[in-house]
Design an enzyme around this catalytic site. Structure first.
Site, mmCIF file in Angstrom:
data_model
loop_
_atom_site.group_PDB
_atom_site.id
_atom_site.type_symbol
_atom_site.label_atom_id
_atom_site.label_comp_id
_atom_site.label_asym_id
_atom_site.label_seq_id
_atom_site.Cartn_x
_atom_site.Cartn_y
_atom_site.Cartn_z
ATOM 1 N N ASN A 1 33.059 94.857 28.682
ATOM 2 C CA ASN A 1 32.938 95.453 30.008
ATOM 3 C C ASN A 1 33.341 96.923 29.985
ATOM 4 O OD1 ASN A 1 33.083 96.004 32.800
ATOM 5 N ND2 ASN A 1 33.422 93.828 33.176
ATOM 6 N N TYR B 1 28.639 106.387 44.619
ATOM 7 C CA TYR B 1 27.590 106.082 43.634
ATOM 8 C C TYR B 1 26.835 107.358 43.260
ATOM 9 C CZ TYR B 1 23.373 103.966 41.616
ATOM 10 O OH TYR B 1 22.335 103.629 40.788
ATOM 11 N N SER B 2 26.420 108.126 44.279
ATOM 12 C CA SER B 2 25.670 109.368 44.022
ATOM 13 C C SER B 2 26.491 110.330 43.164
ATOM 14 C CB SER B 2 25.301 110.061 45.337
ATOM 15 O OG SER B 2 24.448 109.250 46.076
#
Lengths: 248, 78
Positions: free
Chosen positions: A63, A156-157
């Site tokens: 991960n 996120y952006s």
């Protein structure tokens, strides 16, 4: 075209990553297929592709949200003792919330996976790639959100914009070792992650802004990833390519 | 080939220098051992000794002598 080469793909068990896995397998390229948790369906699928296309696929699980896990993944990759030609940094997670409603835990988690993990992982894998002969390329999967800064996607952006910035810097630093680095900014793409994190109204609104008036297919992103690894793009470096059907 | 020979070979295959220069060689002392050359050297050492150097150790690796001390942490005695 890329026969006998090796590609390392992160986030390879679903969505765009799975399409990239299928594309490179069909092209006869050996694959180190990384994903975040052990998944027997994915392992069986890798086996099927491996037999069908007569290539080697090494499924690995770790991960990106934990440095110990990444270290473990790097050790597993080193133990394979194979030269890597292409690195596709595709693993990523998404969250949607307005700026004021964004939790600190989401902020941390998104950047851990989408930026810090990829940064650290690429530090190690690119060092290994230095020793590889022949064509070498890194493709980072960003997002049109990283360029358009959509409402509700502040974290996120920003994480995807950071990938574009990193790609540009790496393209300059790694060119000394003949490693090209580019990024792709997919638009609306038909994946579970997109469906689970995008409201229906937003999808419809976005569709009206897409010249081709349809959602992209994961394989259409994979085709551009393949192009950026192949020698057809041998003079393309430090670029971000939008694959969004003509979003305006 | 013993560890010292391997260690020296990593430097000699990365930089255009003579073996006599190695003992006192430091980062940035020659044009070729800049940040880019450093990355090449670290890659060479990792492959030769089958190790993964920690980023802090890569940053601390400032000379031929210092490198020997750092590799001790990875159970490589030179």
């Amino acid at each position: 075209m890329l026969k006998s080469k090796v590609v390392l793909i992160t986030g390879s068990s679903r969505g765009i990553g799975k399409a990239i896995l299928e594309k490179f397998a069909a092209e006869g390229i050996h694959i180190i297929a990384c994903s975040n948790k052990k998944n027997n369906i994915h392992i069986d699928y890798c086996r099927k592709l491996s037999r069908k296309y007569k290539i080697k696929i090494y499924p690995l699980f770790f991960n990106f949200n934990n440095q110990d896990n990444i270290n473990d993944g790097i050790e597993k990759i080193k133990k394979l003792n194979i030269k890597i030609n292409y690195l596709i940094n595709n693993a990523g997670i998404i969250t949607t919330s307005s700026f004021q409603m964004t939790k600190k835990t989401d902020l941390t988690e998104i950047f851990k996976v989408n930026f810090f993990g990829q940064f650290y992982f690429t530090q190690h894998i690119s060092k290994m790639m230095i020793k590889t002969d022949g064509s070498k390329s890194i493709v980072n999967i960003s997002s049109s959100s990283g360029l358009d800064n959509d409402i509700g996607r502040s974290v996120y952006s920003a994480s995807k914009a950071s990938i574009i910035s990193l790609s540009s810097t790496l393209s300059k630093e790694l060119s000394a070792f003949k490693i090209r680095v580019n990024s792709i900014a997919p638009g609306l793409t038909e994946t579970d992650m997109m469906r689970n994190n995008t409201k229906k109204e937003y999808i419809e609104k976005t569709l009206s802004r897409i010249s081709l008036k349809r959602i992209g297919k994961p394989e259409e992103i994979a085709n551009v990833v393949f192009f950026l690894c192949s020698d057809l793009s041998s003079y393309v470096n430090g670029q971000t390519i939008r694959v969004d059907g003509g979003m305006h | 080939m013993n560890n010292l020979e391997n260690y020296k070979k990593a430097f000699l295959s990365t930089f255009p220098i003579k073996e006599e220069q190695l003992e006192k060689l430091e980062y940035n002392q020659i044009d070729e051992w800049d940040s880019i050359g450093h990355m090449g050297l670290m890659s060479e050492l990792e492959e030769k000794f089958k190790i993964t150097l920690d980023t802090d150790d890569i940053v601390d690796f400032s000379s031929f002598q210092k490198g020997k001390k750092i590799l001790k942490k990875y159970k490589i005695n030179i």
